[in-house]
Design a protein around this motif. Structure first.
Motif, PDB file in Angstrom:
ATOM      1  N   GLY A 187       0.812  -1.212   0.000  1.00  0.00           N
ATOM      2  CA  GLY A 187       0.000   0.000   0.000  1.00  0.00           C
ATOM      3  C   GLY A 187       0.845   1.262   0.000  1.00  0.00           C
ATOM      4  N   SER A 188       1.967   1.235   0.725  1.00  0.00           N
ATOM      5  CA  SER A 188       2.833   2.416   0.771  1.00  0.00           C
ATOM      6  C   SER A 188       3.385   2.760  -0.593  1.00  0.00           C
ATOM      7  N   VAL A 189       3.622   1.744  -1.411  1.00  0.00           N
ATOM      8  CA  VAL A 189       4.195   1.969  -2.739  1.00  0.00           C
ATOM      9  C   VAL A 189       3.142   2.452  -3.721  1.00  0.00           C
ATOM     10  N   TRP A 190       1.965   1.787  -3.748  1.00  0.00           N
ATOM     11  CA  TRP A 190       1.055   2.130  -4.838  1.00  0.00           C
ATOM     12  C   TRP A 190       0.366   3.462  -4.614  1.00  0.00           C
ATOM     13  N   VAL A 191       0.106   3.864  -3.365  1.00  0.00           N
ATOM     14  CA  VAL A 191      -0.463   5.193  -3.148  1.00  0.00           C
ATOM     15  C   VAL A 191       0.538   6.266  -3.571  1.00  0.00           C
ATOM     16  N   GLY A 192       1.817   6.043  -3.240  1.00  0.00           N
ATOM     17  CA  GLY A 192       2.840   6.983  -3.677  1.00  0.00           C
ATOM     18  C   GLY A 192       2.963   7.055  -5.186  1.00  0.00           C
ATOM     19  N   LEU A 193       2.863   5.900  -5.849  1.00  0.00           N
ATOM     20  CA  LEU A 193       2.948   5.881  -7.307  1.00  0.00           C
ATOM     21  C   LEU A 193       1.838   6.724  -7.932  1.00  0.00           C
ATOM     22  N   PHE A 194       0.607   6.532  -7.466  1.00  0.00           N
ATOM     23  CA  PHE A 194      -0.520   7.220  -8.072  1.00  0.00           C
ATOM     24  C   PHE A 194      -0.600   8.687  -7.652  1.00  0.00           C
ATOM     25  N   PHE A 195       0.230   9.073  -6.686  1.00  0.00           N
ATOM     26  CA  PHE A 195       0.356  10.484  -6.320  1.00  0.00           C
ATOM     27  C   PHE A 195       1.424  11.154  -7.182  1.00  0.00           C
ATOM     28  N   PHE A 196       2.591  10.543  -7.310  1.00  0.00           N
ATOM     29  CA  PHE A 196       3.721  11.198  -7.972  1.00  0.00           C
ATOM     30  C   PHE A 196       3.697  11.069  -9.488  1.00  0.00           C
ATOM     31  N   LEU A 197       3.148   9.982 -10.011  1.00  0.00           N
ATOM     32  CA  LEU A 197       3.157   9.812 -11.457  1.00  0.00           C
ATOM     33  C   LEU A 197       2.366  10.909 -12.180  1.00  0.00           C
ATOM     34  N   PRO A 198       1.129  11.248 -11.751  1.00  0.00           N
ATOM     35  CA  PRO A 198       0.436  12.365 -12.410  1.00  0.00           C
ATOM     36  C   PRO A 198       1.170  13.696 -12.247  1.00  0.00           C
ATOM     37  N   LEU A 199       1.865  13.887 -11.106  1.00  0.00           N
ATOM     38  CA  LEU A 199       2.626  15.128 -10.926  1.00  0.00           C
ATOM     39  C   LEU A 199       3.771  15.198 -11.934  1.00  0.00           C
ATOM     40  N   TYR A 200       4.479  14.087 -12.152  1.00  0.00           N
ATOM     41  CA  TYR A 200       5.544  14.077 -13.150  1.00  0.00           C
ATOM     42  C   TYR A 200       4.989  14.393 -14.535  1.00  0.00           C
ATOM     43  N   GLN A 201       3.855  13.803 -14.860  1.00  0.00           N
ATOM     44  CA  GLN A 201       3.280  14.028 -16.183  1.00  0.00           C
ATOM     45  C   GLN A 201       2.856  15.485 -16.378  1.00  0.00           C
ATOM     46  N   GLN A 202       2.335  16.103 -15.324  1.00  0.00           N
ATOM     47  CA  GLN A 202       1.833  17.474 -15.468  1.00  0.00           C
ATOM     48  C   GLN A 202       2.923  18.524 -15.232  1.00  0.00           C
ATOM     49  N   GLN A 203       3.747  18.339 -14.220  1.00  0.00           N
ATOM     50  CA  GLN A 203       4.722  19.363 -13.863  1.00  0.00           C
ATOM     51  C   GLN A 203       6.004  19.282 -14.677  1.00  0.00           C
ATOM     52  N   VAL A 204       6.316  18.102 -15.214  1.00  0.00           N
ATOM     53  CA  VAL A 204       7.553  17.938 -15.980  1.00  0.00           C
ATOM     54  C   VAL A 204       7.265  17.758 -17.468  1.00  0.00           C
ATOM     55  N   LEU A 205       6.379  16.834 -17.806  1.00  0.00           N
ATOM     56  CA  LEU A 205       6.089  16.569 -19.211  1.00  0.00           C
ATOM     57  C   LEU A 205       5.106  17.558 -19.809  1.00  0.00           C
ATOM     58  N   GLY A 206       4.432  18.352 -18.948  1.00  0.00           N
ATOM     59  CA  GLY A 206       3.522  19.368 -19.454  1.00  0.00           C
ATOM     60  C   GLY A 206       2.160  18.859 -19.873  1.00  0.00           C
ATOM     61  N   ALA A 207       1.759  17.686 -19.434  1.00  0.00           N
ATOM     62  CA  ALA A 207       0.443  17.150 -19.779  1.00  0.00           C
ATOM     63  C   ALA A 207      -0.647  17.915 -19.035  1.00  0.00           C
ATOM     64  N   GLY A 208      -1.820  18.019 -19.639  1.00  0.00           N
ATOM     65  CA  GLY A 208      -2.966  18.587 -18.971  1.00  0.00           C
ATOM     66  C   GLY A 208      -3.641  17.548 -18.090  1.00  0.00           C
ATOM     67  N   PRO A 209      -4.598  17.960 -17.243  1.00  0.00           N
ATOM     68  CA  PRO A 209      -5.278  17.007 -16.359  1.00  0.00           C
ATOM     69  C   PRO A 209      -5.947  15.858 -17.106  1.00  0.00           C
ATOM     70  N   LEU A 210      -6.597  16.161 -18.230  1.00  0.00           N
ATOM     71  CA  LEU A 210      -7.274  15.104 -18.981  1.00  0.00           C
ATOM     72  C   LEU A 210      -6.264  14.120 -19.564  1.00  0.00           C
ATOM     73  N   GLU A 211      -5.192  14.624 -20.124  1.00  0.00           N
ATOM     74  CA  GLU A 211      -4.168  13.746 -20.688  1.00  0.00           C
ATOM     75  C   GLU A 211      -3.542  12.872 -19.605  1.00  0.00           C
ATOM     76  N   ALA A 212      -3.289  13.466 -18.427  1.00  0.00           N
ATOM     77  CA  ALA A 212      -2.720  12.693 -17.321  1.00  0.00           C
ATOM     78  C   ALA A 212      -3.694  11.618 -16.852  1.00  0.00           C
TER      79      ALA A 212
END
Length: 518
Positions: free
Chosen positions: A306-331
């Protein structure tokens, strides 16, 4: 560790089974009109809980800008809900047994709807976090009450199996739908509608429950027991103090007086919780449950997972939006391949268990996830979804589905019939609490790594933090795979099958899909 319960064929086991069947028949409700409609309403309540767990993740950058959250504050939008939900699940189930399942479900839906509306209207960080906490309290009442009503509606047999299959499918669908809906609402109507949608959904389910779920399902045996409010208060406060200390350490350092004070308070409160549980006549968490069957080691491994997958689903969308520049829908859309891979892994798990054994299937699932996270730790600041993200998340989703099915089964294996409900609630509790604590730890690691990369551009520094998170997560799963050997020692020992499968329980009746935490 105490000995496991008697095996099938033992007179004590046969007597316990007979007593359980006699009890269920004596307390069985009268025939319910339109049982399919009632099941749909109860499944919709679980869908609302699963949706609210995942719908906020993609919206977090927009929520941060809307109410002025710090980076640490973003994690509390997730953790405040997860801590309240996880820490109070057992109390919610006990309250449903004592106060009435339908009543507790209605009260939980009302609180859930009102607090979700308040979260959407919040204009300050503290108002938002308080509303999310209240929403988690409502979810802790909804989930066990709705499931116990499903169990009461469908007596043991094929009908119950089909109903629980619907329950598990709805949980997974709610998680996947939350990710997608969160992206759509954030990009079109704005982040408040992420919470307003949850409020509207809960209100609709509340009205449907009043109209369609009959009071006859609430005619449950009233045991002469008391709610363990002291236990619930101490464990919840202890977990909040622990997560606060872990989160604050990333900003203030591990020797800051407030951080040390939080850790000290958590230790004292957890000790007090154990003392309360040992002395309370009807404890929230009878500590002896951990020595039955595989309950103890299964919950330990589930905490790590649980500690791993909650962190994954928190940080992965942040990487996509804050670094790759994806919008919320794309993420949001980008999370769907992971959900699909998870469903494939869940469906493959029973066949793999029959072929190579449950223990080997569990370890393979954990190691496949670890491999995917190691691959994900190679992300770059100028990467793309196709080159940096898609392959790793397919591996992670596949392994997650395989491991989750086995762990849920192990967590309820070998327990006494009277403790089956407690064991089922406990594995959900450890998953939620592990996620909250893990997110705090991983957030601290990411913040420290990003802060230390001052010579790099901002997006590159953020990427270094995310890479550290994924690398640490892979190490946690490798440790979980090593600890999984404890499940074999604690499991009941049925006869080995012709393939020489490990003496680990096979897949549970109806696991709650991990995609609810997307």
């Amino acid at each position: 560790m105490s000995s496991t319960p008697p095996a099938h064929g033992h007179p004590a086991h046969e007597q316990a089974t007979h007593e359980q069947a006699t009890h269920e028949q004596a307390t069985r409700p009268r025939a319910v009109a339109r049982p399919a409609a009632v099941l749909a309403v109860l499944a919709s309540a679980q869908f609302a809980v699963a949706l609210s767990t995942s719908i906020v993740n993609v919206a977090l950058p927009s929520v941060r800008d809307g109410v002025g959250l710090s980076d640490a504050g973003m994690s509390w939008v997730v953790n405040s809900y997860g801590l309240a939900f996880g820490a109070l699940l057992l109390l919610g189930g006990r309250a449903a047994d004592l106060l009435g399942r339908r009543r507790v479900l209605l009260a939980g839906l009302l609180l859930f709807a009102v607090s979700a509306l308040a979260a959407g209207l919040a204009s300050t960080p503290w108002a938002l976090i308080a509303a999310r906490t209240a929403q988690g309290v409502g979810a802790a009442a909804i989930a066990p009450a709705a499931l116990s009503l499903v169990m009461r509606l469908h007596p043991p047999g094929p009908g119950r199996g089909r109903a629980l299959g619907v329950w598990g499918a709805v949980s997974g669908a709610g998680g996947a739908a939350g990710v997608l809906l969160g992206g759509i609402l954030t990009q079109t109507l704005g982040w408040p509608w992420v919470f307003h949608a949850s409020a509207i959904g809960a209100a609709v389910v509340l009205l449907a429950t009043l109209r369609l779920v009959p009071g006859s399902l609430e005619e449950a045996e009233r045991a002469p027991a008391r709610l363990d409010l002291a236990g619930a208060l101490t464990v919840t406060t202890a977990l909040v103090a622990l997560v606060y200390g872990l989160t604050a350490a990333g900003r203030s350092g591990w020797t800051d007086p407030l951080v040390l004070g939080a850790f000290g308070a958590a230790a004292v409160l957890l000790t007090l919780f154990v003392f309360v549980e040992r002395r309370h006549p009807d404890p929230l968490l009878p500590l002896g449950i951990f020595s039955q069957g595989s309950v103890g080691p299964a919950n330990l491994v589930m905490t790590l997972l649980g500690s791993v997958w909650v962190g994954l689903f928190f940080f992965l969308p942040l990487y996509q939006q804050q670094v790759l520049g994806a919008g919320p829908l794309e993420a949001g859309l980008a999370q769907l391949p992971l959900a699909a891979a998870n469903m494939i892994g869940s469906s493959l798990a029973p066949a793999l268990t029959r072929r190579v054994g449950a223990y080997r299937t569990l370890v393979a699932g954990l190691l496949i996830q670890a491999a995917g996270l190691l691959w994900l730790a190679r992300i770059s600041a100028d990467g793309t979804f196709l080159t940096d993200v898609l392959g790793p998340i397919l591996l992670i989703g596949l392994g997650l589905g395989m491991a989750f099915v086995q762990l849920t089964g192990a967590a309820v294996s070998g327990v006494r019939p009277t403790d089956a409900g407690l064991a089922s609630g406990l594995v959900n509790t450890t998953r939620q609490i592990g996620g909250s604590v893990g997110l705090a730890v991983l957030g601290t690691l990411a913040a420290a790594r990003t802060a230390g990369a001052t010579a790099l551009p901002h997006t590159a520094a953020l990427t270094e933090g995310y890479r550290t998170v994924f690398l640490a997560s892979a190490a946690v799963l490798a440790a979980a795979a090593a600890l999984s050997r404890l499940l074999v020692r604690g499991a009941p020992r049925p006869e080995r099958d012709t393939a020489g499968a490990d003496p680990l329980p096979h897949s549970p009746t109806a696991p709650t899909s991990p995609t609810k935490s997307l």
